[in-house]
Design a protein around this motif. Structure first.
Motif, PDB file in Angstrom:
ATOM      1  N   ALA A   1       0.822  -1.206   0.000  1.00 30.35           N
ATOM      2  CA  ALA A   1       0.000   0.000   0.000  1.00 30.35           C
ATOM      3  C   ALA A   1       0.859   1.259   0.000  1.00 30.35           C
ATOM      4  O   ALA A   1       0.466   2.293  -0.552  1.00 30.35           O
ATOM      5  CB  ALA A   1      -0.927   0.003   1.212  1.00 30.35           C
ATOM      6  N   LEU A   2       2.036   1.188   0.596  1.00 29.49           N
ATOM      7  CA  LEU A   2       2.941   2.332   0.609  1.00 29.49           C
ATOM      8  C   LEU A   2       3.726   2.438  -0.686  1.00 29.49           C
ATOM      9  O   LEU A   2       4.041   3.542  -1.155  1.00 29.49           O
ATOM     10  CB  LEU A   2       3.906   2.197   1.795  1.00 29.49           C
ATOM     11  CG  LEU A   2       4.932   3.312   1.997  1.00 29.49           C
ATOM     12  CD1 LEU A   2       4.225   4.641   2.264  1.00 29.49           C
ATOM     13  CD2 LEU A   2       5.864   2.970   3.151  1.00 29.49           C
TER      14      LEU A   2
ATOM     15  N   LEU B   1       2.907   1.575  -3.897  1.00 30.86           N
ATOM     16  CA  LEU B   1       2.214   2.025  -5.108  1.00 30.86           C
ATOM     17  C   LEU B   1       2.165   3.547  -5.243  1.00 30.86           C
ATOM     18  O   LEU B   1       2.505   4.080  -6.308  1.00 30.86           O
ATOM     19  CB  LEU B   1       0.807   1.427  -5.149  1.00 30.86           C
ATOM     20  CG  LEU B   1       0.728  -0.073  -5.472  1.00 30.86           C
ATOM     21  CD1 LEU B   1      -0.722  -0.512  -5.568  1.00 30.86           C
ATOM     22  CD2 LEU B   1       1.461  -0.399  -6.766  1.00 30.86           C
ATOM     23  N   PRO B   2       1.764   4.298  -4.213  1.00 29.31           N
ATOM     24  CA  PRO B   2       1.787   5.760  -4.386  1.00 29.31           C
ATOM     25  C   PRO B   2       3.192   6.319  -4.558  1.00 29.31           C
ATOM     26  O   PRO B   2       3.379   7.331  -5.248  1.00 29.31           O
ATOM     27  CB  PRO B   2       1.125   6.290  -3.105  1.00 29.31           C
ATOM     28  CG  PRO B   2       1.182   5.170  -2.136  1.00 29.31           C
ATOM     29  CD  PRO B   2       1.133   3.914  -2.932  1.00 29.31           C
ATOM     30  N   LEU B   3       4.197   5.667  -3.964  1.00 25.22           N
ATOM     31  CA  LEU B   3       5.566   6.135  -4.152  1.00 25.22           C
ATOM     32  C   LEU B   3       6.038   5.884  -5.580  1.00 25.22           C
ATOM     33  O   LEU B   3       6.769   6.698  -6.154  1.00 25.22           O
ATOM     34  CB  LEU B   3       6.493   5.453  -3.150  1.00 25.22           C
ATOM     35  CG  LEU B   3       6.342   5.914  -1.697  1.00 25.22           C
ATOM     36  CD1 LEU B   3       7.238   5.105  -0.773  1.00 25.22           C
ATOM     37  CD2 LEU B   3       6.666   7.403  -1.559  1.00 25.22           C
TER      38      LEU B   3
ATOM     39  N   LEU C   1       4.065   5.912  -8.152  1.00 24.65           N
ATOM     40  CA  LEU C   1       3.386   6.959  -8.911  1.00 24.65           C
ATOM     41  C   LEU C   1       4.115   8.290  -8.755  1.00 24.65           C
ATOM     42  O   LEU C   1       4.243   9.058  -9.718  1.00 24.65           O
ATOM     43  CB  LEU C   1       1.939   7.085  -8.438  1.00 24.65           C
ATOM     44  CG  LEU C   1       1.082   8.154  -9.129  1.00 24.65           C
ATOM     45  CD1 LEU C   1       0.978   7.874 -10.619  1.00 24.65           C
ATOM     46  CD2 LEU C   1      -0.310   8.207  -8.499  1.00 24.65           C
ATOM     47  N   ALA C   2       4.626   8.550  -7.553  1.00 30.27           N
ATOM     48  CA  ALA C   2       5.362   9.793  -7.325  1.00 30.27           C
ATOM     49  C   ALA C   2       6.647   9.833  -8.147  1.00 30.27           C
ATOM     50  O   ALA C   2       7.011  10.886  -8.694  1.00 30.27           O
ATOM     51  CB  ALA C   2       5.680   9.946  -5.840  1.00 30.27           C
TER      52      ALA C   2
END
Length: 274
Positions: free
Chosen positions: A58-59, A61-63, A65-66
């Protein structure tokens, strides 16, 4: 001449400041996720933490994307090329799908995984930032394709991201071409294929219960002692898989690496990376 940039001068997208910061953050989290059991106290509940992978996923995937957003925005600012976002994302999607499709061809057969050579070449052509995202997405897609979704998946995504990141950071990306470059990539393919196996061993080794041997992890023991056991564990369990993977990666880089690199570089040029 037509005035178009030479294909031979096509170079990977460089890392900007924001990309470096986000990649450093992702890598630091990954190192902590892989290595924290080595520093755990003797009475630590390692088994209780063996199911933390969904939180890491969960941590992660957004990283990822970043990292992608940072690379796209910095690449567009540096090149002034319109439409960079859509073309770059499309290229990442195609290469991730190709990597995912290659993995089942050798999975379960003496460690032979042909996707590694594609990841090395793509990381070289696209650069470290795009390469990291590509490696992680390719492993995620292959997990969905092969049913290999489990607590190991986010760790595989990180490890493969590092493989592509390292390929993008190899020297001579702008000028080195021909046989010398293929030899460099083949050597890196050997090191990264073995390194991937070692890192993935570290993910599971501390949580293997019921072992009382000279290669078992001992919580709370001094770090050098546990690292010695870990080295023996790798030699006796996974090296027979890692060496064939390394050999196949090197052979494919030397034999088909040239045409594929030229194709990838032509695609990056047409996608307005430069």
């Amino acid at each position: 001449m037509s005035g178009q940039p030479s294909l031979e001068l096509t170079r990977p997208v460089p890392l900007g400041r924001r990309s470096v910061l986000v990649l450093a953050l992702v890598s630091a989290i990954g190192v902590a996720a892989f290595g924290w059991p080595l520093l755990a106290a003797r009475d630590s509940d390692l088994v209780g933490h063996s199911t933390d992978a969904p939180w890491l996923f969960a941590l992660l995937l957004p990283l990822l994307l970043a990292v992608l957003v940072a690379q796209l925005s910095e690449g567009r600012h540096a090149t002034g090329a319109p439409g960079l976002d859509a073309k770059a994302v499309a290229m990442l999607g195609v290469l991730a799908a190709a990597g995912a499709a290659l993995r089942p061809l050798g999975a379960g057969t003496a460690g032979l995984e042909p996707m590694f050579f594609l990841m090395v070449l793509a990381g070289r052509a696209l650069g470290p930032g795009f390469g990291f995202v590509l490696g992680a997405l390719s492993m995620f897609a292959s997990g969905l394709l092969t049913g290999g979704v489990g607590p190991w998946l986010p760790f595989q995504m990180l490890a493969m991201g590092w493989v592509c990141l390292g390929a993008g950071l190899l020297p001579g990306a702008a000028r080195l071409r021909g046989r010398a470059e293929l030899v460099l990539l083949a050597l890196y393919g050997v090191v990264s294929a073995i390194g991937y196996g070692v890192v993935m061993n570290l993910q599971g080794w501390p949580y293997i219960g019921g072992l009382s041997t000279s290669i078992s992890f001992v919580p709370g023991d001094p770090l050098p002692a546990n690292l010695t056991r870990f080295a023996l564990y790798c030699l006796t369990t996974s090296l027979g898989w890692d060496l064939p993977r390394a050999a196949l990666t090197a052979v494919l880089c030397l034999t088909v690496g040239g045409p594929l690199l030229r194709t990838l570089r032509r695609a990056t040029r047409r996608a307005a990376f430069h």
